[in-house]
Design a protein around this motif. Structure first.
Motif, PDB file in Angstrom:
ATOM      1  N   SER A 288      44.481 -17.254  -5.738  1.00 39.87           N
ATOM      2  CA  SER A 288      44.901 -15.210  -6.485  1.00 39.87           C
ATOM      3  C   SER A 288      46.592 -15.258  -7.921  1.00 39.87           C
ATOM      4  CB  SER A 288      45.221 -14.090  -5.180  1.00 39.87           C
ATOM      5  OG  SER A 288      43.847 -14.201  -4.598  1.00 39.87           O
ATOM      6  N   SER A 289      47.093 -16.496  -7.181  1.00 35.19           N
ATOM      7  CA  SER A 289      48.455 -16.849  -8.256  1.00 35.19           C
ATOM      8  C   SER A 289      48.037 -17.251  -9.834  1.00 35.19           C
ATOM      9  CB  SER A 289      49.098 -17.556  -7.278  1.00 35.19           C
ATOM     10  OG  SER A 289      49.175 -19.214  -7.802  1.00 35.19           O
ATOM     11  N   ASN A 290      47.151 -17.648  -9.766  1.00 31.45           N
ATOM     12  CA  ASN A 290      46.246 -18.288 -11.206  1.00 31.45           C
ATOM     13  C   ASN A 290      47.527 -19.274 -11.302  1.00 31.45           C
ATOM     14  OD1 ASN A 290      44.069 -16.707 -11.548  1.00 31.45           O
ATOM     15  ND2 ASN A 290      45.672 -14.944 -11.879  1.00 31.45           N
ATOM     16  N   CYS A 291      48.579 -20.259 -10.537  1.00 32.65           N
ATOM     17  CA  CYS A 291      49.314 -21.482 -10.451  1.00 32.65           C
ATOM     18  C   CYS A 291      48.294 -22.438 -10.640  1.00 32.65           C
ATOM     19  CB  CYS A 291      50.597 -20.945  -9.793  1.00 32.65           C
ATOM     20  SG  CYS A 291      51.362 -22.301  -9.761  1.00 32.65           S
ATOM     21  N   PHE A 292      48.984 -23.430 -11.046  1.00 35.78           N
ATOM     22  CA  PHE A 292      48.986 -24.492 -10.772  1.00 35.78           C
ATOM     23  C   PHE A 292      49.625 -25.046  -9.673  1.00 35.78           C
ATOM     24  CE2 PHE A 292      48.178 -25.066 -15.509  1.00 35.78           C
ATOM     25  CZ  PHE A 292      46.820 -25.146 -15.624  1.00 35.78           C
ATOM     26  N   PHE A 293      48.884 -26.425  -8.917  1.00 38.65           N
ATOM     27  CA  PHE A 293      49.665 -26.756  -7.411  1.00 38.65           C
ATOM     28  C   PHE A 293      49.083 -27.734  -7.045  1.00 38.65           C
ATOM     29  CE2 PHE A 293      45.900 -24.475  -6.534  1.00 38.65           C
ATOM     30  CZ  PHE A 293      44.665 -25.245  -5.775  1.00 38.65           C
ATOM     31  N   LEU A 294      50.475 -28.463  -6.203  1.00 44.85           N
ATOM     32  CA  LEU A 294      50.490 -29.966  -6.143  1.00 44.85           C
ATOM     33  C   LEU A 294      50.787 -29.943  -4.114  1.00 44.85           C
ATOM     34  CD1 LEU A 294      50.337 -33.465  -6.244  1.00 44.85           C
ATOM     35  CD2 LEU A 294      52.391 -32.967  -6.948  1.00 44.85           C
ATOM     36  N   TRP A 295      49.587 -30.034  -3.526  1.00 44.08           N
ATOM     37  CA  TRP A 295      49.355 -29.216  -2.398  1.00 44.08           C
ATOM     38  C   TRP A 295      50.030 -30.330  -1.374  1.00 44.08           C
ATOM     39  CZ3 TRP A 295      45.519 -25.539   0.249  1.00 44.08           C
ATOM     40  CH2 TRP A 295      46.208 -24.982   1.874  1.00 44.08           C
ATOM     41  N   VAL A 296      50.843 -30.908  -0.697  1.00 48.13           N
ATOM     42  CA  VAL A 296      50.305 -31.839   0.271  1.00 48.13           C
ATOM     43  C   VAL A 296      49.812 -31.426   1.950  1.00 48.13           C
ATOM     44  CG1 VAL A 296      52.059 -33.878   2.297  1.00 48.13           C
ATOM     45  CG2 VAL A 296      52.760 -33.290  -0.536  1.00 48.13           C
ATOM     46  N   LEU A 313      37.762 -23.898  -3.054  1.00 50.13           N
ATOM     47  CA  LEU A 313      37.141 -25.198  -4.009  1.00 50.13           C
ATOM     48  C   LEU A 313      37.420 -25.203  -5.010  1.00 50.13           C
ATOM     49  CD1 LEU A 313      35.144 -27.431  -1.362  1.00 50.13           C
ATOM     50  CD2 LEU A 313      36.834 -26.981  -1.330  1.00 50.13           C
ATOM     51  N   PRO A 314      36.467 -24.736  -5.957  1.00 51.37           N
ATOM     52  CA  PRO A 314      36.246 -24.633  -7.689  1.00 51.37           C
ATOM     53  C   PRO A 314      37.482 -24.481  -8.035  1.00 51.37           C
ATOM     54  CG  PRO A 314      34.506 -23.409  -6.598  1.00 51.37           C
ATOM     55  CD  PRO A 314      35.361 -23.288  -5.506  1.00 51.37           C
ATOM     56  N   VAL A 315      38.515 -23.818  -7.274  1.00 47.40           N
ATOM     57  CA  VAL A 315      40.055 -23.311  -7.740  1.00 47.40           C
ATOM     58  C   VAL A 315      40.894 -24.335  -7.891  1.00 47.40           C
ATOM     59  CG1 VAL A 315      42.307 -22.043  -7.154  1.00 47.40           C
ATOM     60  CG2 VAL A 315      39.944 -21.130  -6.814  1.00 47.40           C
ATOM     61  N   LEU A 316      40.814 -25.848  -6.212  1.00 47.80           N
ATOM     62  CA  LEU A 316      41.234 -26.260  -6.616  1.00 47.80           C
ATOM     63  C   LEU A 316      40.807 -27.185  -7.384  1.00 47.80           C
ATOM     64  CD1 LEU A 316      42.520 -28.872  -4.902  1.00 47.80           C
ATOM     65  CD2 LEU A 316      40.330 -29.419  -3.407  1.00 47.80           C
ATOM     66  N   GLU A 317      39.517 -27.846  -7.883  1.00 50.02           N
ATOM     67  CA  GLU A 317      39.130 -28.689  -9.044  1.00 50.02           C
ATOM     68  C   GLU A 317      39.801 -27.899 -10.688  1.00 50.02           C
ATOM     69  OE1 GLU A 317      35.439 -29.524 -11.037  1.00 50.02           O
ATOM     70  OE2 GLU A 317      34.801 -28.729  -8.853  1.00 50.02           O
ATOM     71  N   GLN A 318      39.998 -26.616 -10.555  1.00 53.93           N
ATOM     72  CA  GLN A 318      40.403 -26.228 -12.098  1.00 53.93           C
ATOM     73  C   GLN A 318      41.720 -26.727 -11.970  1.00 53.93           C
ATOM     74  OE1 GLN A 318      38.976 -22.502 -11.919  1.00 53.93           O
ATOM     75  NE2 GLN A 318      36.959 -22.822 -11.885  1.00 53.93           N
ATOM     76  N   ARG A 319      42.931 -26.182 -10.697  1.00 56.10           N
ATOM     77  CA  ARG A 319      43.597 -26.114 -11.242  1.00 56.10           C
ATOM     78  C   ARG A 319      44.691 -26.513 -10.053  1.00 56.10           C
ATOM     79  NH1 ARG A 319      46.083 -21.488  -9.673  1.00 56.10           N
ATOM     80  NH2 ARG A 319      43.845 -20.082  -8.797  1.00 56.10           N
ATOM     81  N   GLY A 320      44.239 -27.267  -9.082  1.00 53.03           N
ATOM     82  CA  GLY A 320      45.453 -28.150  -8.154  1.00 53.03           C
ATOM     83  C   GLY A 320      44.704 -29.470  -8.013  1.00 53.03           C
ATOM     84  N   LYS A 321      45.458 -29.999  -6.807  1.00 46.37           N
ATOM     85  CA  LYS A 321      45.715 -31.807  -6.357  1.00 46.37           C
ATOM     86  C   LYS A 321      46.485 -32.021  -4.692  1.00 46.37           C
ATOM     87  CE  LYS A 321      46.376 -36.575  -7.357  1.00 46.37           C
ATOM     88  NZ  LYS A 321      45.666 -36.967  -7.469  1.00 46.37           N
ATOM     89  N   ILE A 322      45.284 -32.272  -4.049  1.00 50.81           N
ATOM     90  CA  ILE A 322      45.616 -32.180  -2.760  1.00 50.81           C
ATOM     91  C   ILE A 322      46.082 -33.462  -2.341  1.00 50.81           C
ATOM     92  CG2 ILE A 322      45.081 -31.812  -0.344  1.00 50.81           C
ATOM     93  CD1 ILE A 322      44.142 -29.437  -0.682  1.00 50.81           C
TER      94      ILE A 322
END
Length: 453
Positions: A288-296, A313-322
């Motif tokens: 919901s935040s529309n922010c890029f994120f790097l998550w451990v 999962l689509p949000v992770l693909e577009q804006r994130g990395k775990i």
């Protein structure tokens, strides 16, 4: 660099083998080596550091009588007790042998090794302790008897929001605790740690005067021994190689492609356990935040996918990395990182302050709650998730840091602290001068040797 004209000697360091304790001890070892001392790091076979990362240091391993699986599966209180009690015999034997092999200037142990002062006294060795947490939390531990006398302990649910007048701005809910674990053991452990620290020849603390001056003054009155605030340790060297976990360096190249101050970095350290429900709420709040994120997410492997909502999962693909683990110092210094969502372990808190990164605070146990309160109410450089970990609260906290005027003010304040952290290490700065005093103190000591009783 070694300071000309100063005598050197041999120092033994003994860290507690947990990530938040090993890293600052190894950083201290490098600091002392840079001042000309020969340094030996003695460590348990559990969670051993990698000696190849420190060619200028000597390492010695001691067996501590437990299997990795035994200690890794234990709760935190039991784990600490195992590490403390079972290392005593092997460490005493090592120290005796080491003294036979040559004179020793000083022993520096983790403050939680409550047996170490008795061993040092028996062998005639000068001992200092390294406090890997904040000066504030150690001062709080030193006043545990008062906190019990005033009825703050045992912690009662009806008093959680009550302010502790002896330690403003802390509230009862900020007092160090580990859930319902160790209600009997915690006071005993804390009392032993404080008593053995007070009976040592000095305390080294990974902090600096600009952020904890009042706590440092109070601590000196409580302990009545020399206190050496010489931090932040990690700023004296390149990105740490002291991690006990393998970091995913690919996250740095991922950050390279993101705009400045656009990414929130999320890591809750090496011990804290996040529930499946919390992971779900964190994921939906990030979406919901529309922010890029790097998550451990430490569990890693293929299992973490099963813990995430399908719509995330689509949000992770577009804006994130775990990733399983990140090179945290490199991440926090990266220009793309605009906020750090943290458990507020002292190392993480200090690293965030030193890189000028505001925080979202989600403490779990022990002194993390104290650190979080200082981040939000004293230094005013973060947002505290004090209520339930819920997607709406998460979204609001992220937007507050990245978009609101209040977030800009936090960013300005933490930038000022970053500058103070850098200046304290320069010649004439408070930590630089405190390190000089520590070196002078070591150089004034008589070297200890082994003598048969």
């Amino acid at each position: 660099m070694t300071v000309p004209g100063r005598s050197t000697g041999r120092i033994i360091l003994f860290p507690l083998p947990l990530q938040g304790h090993v890293s600052p001890m190894l950083q201290l070892a490098q600091l002392l080596r840079s001042r000309g001392f020969a340094v030996t790091v003695v460590h348990s076979t559990f969670n051993p550091p990698n000696p190849s990362n420190y060619p200028d240091l000597e390492f010695h391993s001691i067996p501590c009588g437990f299997h990795d699986s035994e200690i890794a599966s234990a709760d935190l209180i039991l784990r600490m007790n195992l590490l403390i009690t079972r290392c005593e015999g092997p460490f005493t034997t090592f120290l005796e042998e080491s003294l036979r092999n040559g004179p020793l200037t000083c022993l520096v142990t983790d403050s939680w090794y409550i047996f170490a002062q008795e061993v040092a006294n028996k062998l005639g060795v000068t001992r200092l302790v390294l406090r890997t947490g904040s000066a504030t939390s150690l001062s709080l531990f030193a006043d545990f008897p008062l906190l019990f006398e005033k009825g703050y302990y045992p912690i009662q649910g009806s008093r959680l929001e009550e302010e502790i007048i002896e330690f403003p701005p802390l509230k009862v809910k900020d007092l160090p605790a580990i859930g319902s674990q160790g209600l009997d053991e915690i006071p005993v452990m804390v009392g032993g740690m404080v008593s053995n620290s007070r009976n040592s020849s000095g305390v080294i603390i990974n902090t600096f005067d600009d952020i904890e001056s009042e706590s440092l003054s109070k601590l000196r009155e409580q302990l009545r021994i020399p206190v050496f605030p010489i931090g932040p340790f990690h700023k004296c060297f390149p990105a740490s190689s002291s991690s006990l976990l393998t970091a995913d360096g690919g996250c740095i190249s991922w950050l390279d492609g993101k705009p400045p101050q656009s990414v929130i970095y999320i890591s809750f350290g090496s011990i804290a356990a996040v529930t499946d429900e919390q992971i779900q709420e964190i994921a939906l709040g990030l979406a919901s935040s529309n922010c890029f994120f790097l998550w451990v997410i430490r569990e890693g492997g293929s299992g973490w996918l099963d813990q995430l909502p399908a719509e995330f999962l689509p949000v992770l693909e577009q804006r994130g990395k775990i990733v399983n683990w990140a090179p945290q110092q490199e991440v926090l210094v990266h220009p793309a990182v605009g906020a750090f969502w943290t458990h507020n372990g002292w190392n993480s808190t200090l690293e965030s302050l030193c890189e000028g990164v505001p925080m979202i605070c989600m403490p779990f146990f022990t002194d993390q709650t104290v650190n979080a309160r200082y981040v939000t109410n004293v230094w005013k450089v973060g947002v505290h998730l004090e209520n339930k970990i819920e997607r709406g609260n998460i979204e609001m906290a992220i937007k507050q840091l990245f978009k609101d005027h209040e977030g800009k003010q936090m960013r300005d304040r933490v930038t000022e602290l970053k500058e103070k952290a850098a200046s304290c290490l320069q010649q004439g700065g408070s930590s630089h001068e405190s390190l000089n005093e520590l070196v002078d103190y070591f150089s004034s000591l008589n070297h200890s040797t082994f003598s048969e009783s």
